[in-house]
Design a protein around this motif. Structure first.
Motif, PDB file in Angstrom:
ATOM      1  N   LEU A  11      83.366 -12.623 -16.998  1.00 29.31           N
ATOM      2  CA  LEU A  11      82.031 -12.842 -17.553  1.00 29.31           C
ATOM      3  C   LEU A  11      80.959 -12.559 -16.503  1.00 29.31           C
ATOM      4  CD1 LEU A  11      80.265 -13.819 -19.921  1.00 29.31           C
ATOM      5  CD2 LEU A  11      80.575 -16.151 -19.060  1.00 29.31           C
ATOM      6  N   CYS A  12      81.196 -12.991 -15.274  1.00 26.75           N
ATOM      7  CA  CYS A  12      80.241 -12.758 -14.183  1.00 26.75           C
ATOM      8  C   CYS A  12      80.110 -11.269 -13.892  1.00 26.75           C
ATOM      9  CB  CYS A  12      80.684 -13.498 -12.922  1.00 26.75           C
ATOM     10  SG  CYS A  12      80.875 -15.269 -13.151  1.00 26.75           S
ATOM     11  N   GLU A  13      81.225 -10.555 -13.886  1.00 26.87           N
ATOM     12  CA  GLU A  13      81.224  -9.111 -13.642  1.00 26.87           C
ATOM     13  C   GLU A  13      80.415  -8.397 -14.721  1.00 26.87           C
ATOM     14  OE1 GLU A  13      81.659  -5.648 -11.887  1.00 26.87           O
ATOM     15  OE2 GLU A  13      82.785  -7.313 -11.050  1.00 26.87           O
ATOM     16  N   ARG A  14      80.613  -8.771 -15.964  1.00 29.81           N
ATOM     17  CA  ARG A  14      79.879  -8.153 -17.066  1.00 29.81           C
ATOM     18  C   ARG A  14      78.386  -8.451 -16.965  1.00 29.81           C
ATOM     19  NH1 ARG A  14      81.574  -5.796 -22.103  1.00 29.81           N
ATOM     20  NH2 ARG A  14      83.570  -5.658 -21.070  1.00 29.81           N
ATOM     21  N   ALA A  15      78.040  -9.698 -16.647  1.00 26.52           N
ATOM     22  CA  ALA A  15      76.627 -10.077 -16.500  1.00 26.52           C
ATOM     23  C   ALA A  15      75.982  -9.336 -15.325  1.00 26.52           C
ATOM     24  CB  ALA A  15      76.509 -11.586 -16.310  1.00 26.52           C
ATOM     25  N   ALA A  16      76.709  -9.166 -14.234  1.00 28.58           N
ATOM     26  CA  ALA A  16      76.176  -8.436 -13.081  1.00 28.58           C
ATOM     27  C   ALA A  16      75.932  -6.972 -13.437  1.00 28.58           C
ATOM     28  CB  ALA A  16      77.131  -8.553 -11.898  1.00 28.58           C
ATOM     29  N   GLY A  17      76.770  -6.399 -14.275  1.00 33.05           N
ATOM     30  CA  GLY A  17      76.558  -5.025 -14.733  1.00 33.05           C
ATOM     31  C   GLY A  17      75.263  -4.896 -15.515  1.00 33.05           C
ATOM     32  N   TRP A  18      75.013  -5.860 -16.380  1.00 32.47           N
ATOM     33  CA  TRP A  18      73.752  -5.851 -17.131  1.00 32.47           C
ATOM     34  C   TRP A  18      72.579  -6.014 -16.169  1.00 32.47           C
ATOM     35  CZ3 TRP A  18      69.616  -9.067 -17.652  1.00 32.47           C
ATOM     36  CH2 TRP A  18      68.710  -8.721 -18.641  1.00 32.47           C
ATOM     37  N   LEU A  19      72.719  -6.901 -15.207  1.00 24.88           N
ATOM     38  CA  LEU A  19      71.652  -7.144 -14.242  1.00 24.88           C
ATOM     39  C   LEU A  19      71.331  -5.873 -13.445  1.00 24.88           C
ATOM     40  CD1 LEU A  19      69.769  -9.293 -13.059  1.00 24.88           C
ATOM     41  CD2 LEU A  19      71.558  -9.821 -11.413  1.00 24.88           C
ATOM     42  N   ARG A  20      72.348  -5.105 -13.080  1.00 23.58           N
ATOM     43  CA  ARG A  20      72.128  -3.842 -12.358  1.00 23.58           C
ATOM     44  C   ARG A  20      71.292  -2.862 -13.185  1.00 23.58           C
ATOM     45  NH1 ARG A  20      77.369  -4.838 -10.520  1.00 23.58           N
ATOM     46  NH2 ARG A  20      78.321  -3.725 -12.243  1.00 23.58           N
ATOM     47  N   ARG A  21      71.522  -2.844 -14.495  1.00 20.88           N
ATOM     48  CA  ARG A  21      70.774  -1.937 -15.357  1.00 20.88           C
ATOM     49  C   ARG A  21      69.350  -2.424 -15.612  1.00 20.88           C
ATOM     50  NH1 ARG A  21      75.819  -2.200 -17.426  1.00 20.88           N
ATOM     51  NH2 ARG A  21      75.279  -3.597 -19.137  1.00 20.88           N
ATOM     52  N   ALA A  22      69.148  -3.739 -15.666  1.00 18.97           N
ATOM     53  CA  ALA A  22      67.854  -4.316 -16.034  1.00 18.97           C
ATOM     54  C   ALA A  22      66.945  -4.581 -14.842  1.00 18.97           C
ATOM     55  CB  ALA A  22      68.063  -5.617 -16.806  1.00 18.97           C
ATOM     56  N   SER A  23      67.471  -4.462 -13.634  1.00 17.92           N
ATOM     57  CA  SER A  23      66.665  -4.820 -12.466  1.00 17.92           C
ATOM     58  C   SER A  23      66.969  -3.902 -11.283  1.00 17.92           C
ATOM     59  CB  SER A  23      66.919  -6.275 -12.068  1.00 17.92           C
ATOM     60  OG  SER A  23      68.207  -6.411 -11.509  1.00 17.92           O
ATOM     61  N   ALA A  24      66.154  -4.037 -10.273  1.00 13.62           N
ATOM     62  CA  ALA A  24      66.332  -3.280  -9.036  1.00 13.62           C
ATOM     63  C   ALA A  24      67.006  -4.154  -7.981  1.00 13.62           C
ATOM     64  CB  ALA A  24      64.973  -2.799  -8.534  1.00 13.62           C
ATOM     65  N   SER A  63      68.974 -18.259  -9.691  1.00 13.46           N
ATOM     66  CA  SER A  63      69.334 -16.961  -9.112  1.00 13.46           C
ATOM     67  C   SER A  63      69.115 -15.855 -10.140  1.00 13.46           C
ATOM     68  CB  SER A  63      70.782 -16.969  -8.618  1.00 13.46           C
ATOM     69  OG  SER A  63      71.697 -17.060  -9.681  1.00 13.46           O
ATOM     70  N   ILE A  64      69.466 -16.132 -11.376  1.00 11.68           N
ATOM     71  CA  ILE A  64      69.241 -15.160 -12.452  1.00 11.68           C
ATOM     72  C   ILE A  64      67.745 -14.999 -12.691  1.00 11.68           C
ATOM     73  CG2 ILE A  64      69.634 -14.644 -14.885  1.00 11.68           C
ATOM     74  CD1 ILE A  64      72.245 -16.364 -14.581  1.00 11.68           C
ATOM     75  N   GLY A  65      67.033 -16.118 -12.725  1.00 15.63           N
ATOM     76  CA  GLY A  65      65.589 -16.075 -12.925  1.00 15.63           C
ATOM     77  C   GLY A  65      64.884 -15.263 -11.856  1.00 15.63           C
ATOM     78  N   ALA A  66      65.248 -15.471 -10.592  1.00 19.01           N
ATOM     79  CA  ALA A  66      64.617 -14.738  -9.493  1.00 19.01           C
ATOM     80  C   ALA A  66      64.927 -13.247  -9.582  1.00 19.01           C
ATOM     81  CB  ALA A  66      65.076 -15.300  -8.144  1.00 19.01           C
ATOM     82  N   ALA A  67      66.183 -12.909  -9.871  1.00 25.07           N
ATOM     83  CA  ALA A  67      66.558 -11.499  -9.969  1.00 25.07           C
ATOM     84  C   ALA A  67      65.764 -10.803 -11.071  1.00 25.07           C
ATOM     85  CB  ALA A  67      68.057 -11.381 -10.231  1.00 25.07           C
ATOM     86  N   LEU A  68      65.610 -11.475 -12.205  1.00 21.73           N
ATOM     87  CA  LEU A  68      64.878 -10.878 -13.314  1.00 21.73           C
ATOM     88  C   LEU A  68      63.370 -10.870 -13.069  1.00 21.73           C
ATOM     89  CD1 LEU A  68      66.825 -12.440 -16.312  1.00 21.73           C
ATOM     90  CD2 LEU A  68      67.101 -10.156 -15.327  1.00 21.73           C
ATOM     91  N   ARG A  69      62.831 -11.978 -12.587  1.00 18.70           N
ATOM     92  CA  ARG A  69      61.385 -12.108 -12.392  1.00 18.70           C
ATOM     93  C   ARG A  69      60.868 -11.148 -11.324  1.00 18.70           C
ATOM     94  NH1 ARG A  69      56.883 -11.573 -11.675  1.00 18.70           N
ATOM     95  NH2 ARG A  69      55.232 -13.073 -11.323  1.00 18.70           N
ATOM     96  N   PHE A  70      61.565 -11.080 -10.209  1.00 16.25           N
ATOM     97  CA  PHE A  70      61.073 -10.293  -9.090  1.00 16.25           C
ATOM     98  C   PHE A  70      61.678  -8.888  -9.005  1.00 16.25           C
ATOM     99  CE2 PHE A  70      60.853 -14.803  -7.727  1.00 16.25           C
ATOM    100  CZ  PHE A  70      59.472 -14.921  -7.782  1.00 16.25           C
ATOM    101  N   LEU A  79      59.449 -11.294 -17.737  1.00 14.53           N
ATOM    102  CA  LEU A  79      59.005 -12.478 -18.477  1.00 14.53           C
ATOM    103  C   LEU A  79      60.157 -13.465 -18.679  1.00 14.53           C
ATOM    104  CD1 LEU A  79      56.673 -13.876 -19.953  1.00 14.53           C
ATOM    105  CD2 LEU A  79      57.353 -12.620 -22.009  1.00 14.53           C
ATOM    106  N   VAL A  80      61.323 -12.970 -19.011  1.00 14.70           N
ATOM    107  CA  VAL A  80      62.503 -13.845 -19.141  1.00 14.70           C
ATOM    108  C   VAL A  80      62.785 -14.522 -17.807  1.00 14.70           C
ATOM    109  CG1 VAL A  80      65.001 -13.881 -19.524  1.00 14.70           C
ATOM    110  CG2 VAL A  80      63.520 -12.595 -21.076  1.00 14.70           C
ATOM    111  N   GLY A  81      62.695 -13.772 -16.731  1.00 17.18           N
ATOM    112  CA  GLY A  81      62.900 -14.357 -15.399  1.00 17.18           C
ATOM    113  C   GLY A  81      61.892 -15.447 -15.106  1.00 17.18           C
ATOM    114  N   ALA A  82      60.630 -15.209 -15.451  1.00 16.18           N
ATOM    115  CA  ALA A  82      59.594 -16.225 -15.236  1.00 16.18           C
ATOM    116  C   ALA A  82      59.884 -17.474 -16.047  1.00 16.18           C
ATOM    117  CB  ALA A  82      58.219 -15.655 -15.583  1.00 16.18           C
TER     118      ALA A  82
END
Length: 118
Positions: A11-24, A63-70, A79-82
């Motif tokens: 589950l973490c691996e899959r979520a990290a893959g999404w995070l790579r696509r949605a963020s820098a 950690s998810i919030g910071a990755a998405l927000r910043f 906005l989701v991160g915020a």
């Protein structure tokens, strides 16, 4: 910005893959006791994710919030991160994160993400 996740969790691996696509954000698969990891990641990665930004570690839902927000590539992602970092909502998101984290092996298996090695 670096996002550390449990390499032994489907589950973490899959979520990290999404995070790579949605963020820098750079994502780093990690395991408990891995020598080259910074503390606290080395000792806590088995129970929660970490994000390192500007010398500060965020953990769990923050950690998810910071990755998405910043690091989010698009305004809705930021906005989701915020929202995840919004102080009045932190207790709710913290509980939800803990519920998912504590049941991630079963959730990942149900969603077909492969068996976790945790």
């Amino acid at each position: 910005m670096i996002f550390y996740f449990d390499r032994d969790c489907g589950l973490c691996e899959r979520a990290a893959g999404w995070l790579r696509r949605a963020s820098a954000v750079s994502t780093v698969p990690a395991s408990l006791g891995q020598e080259e990891l910074p503390e606290p990641v080395r000792s806590g990665i088995g129970t929660e994710a970490y994000c390192l930004r500007g010398g500060r570690f965020y953990r769990g839902h923050e950690s998810i919030g910071a990755a998405l927000r910043f690091g989010g590539r698009w305004a809705p992602v930021r906005l989701v991160g915020a929202a995840l970092l919004f102080p009045p909502l932190r207790p709710v998101f913290s509980r939800v994160y803990r519920l998912v984290a504590d049941n991630r092996a079963a959730i990942g298996a149900r969603l077909g993400f492969g068996a976790c090695r945790i």
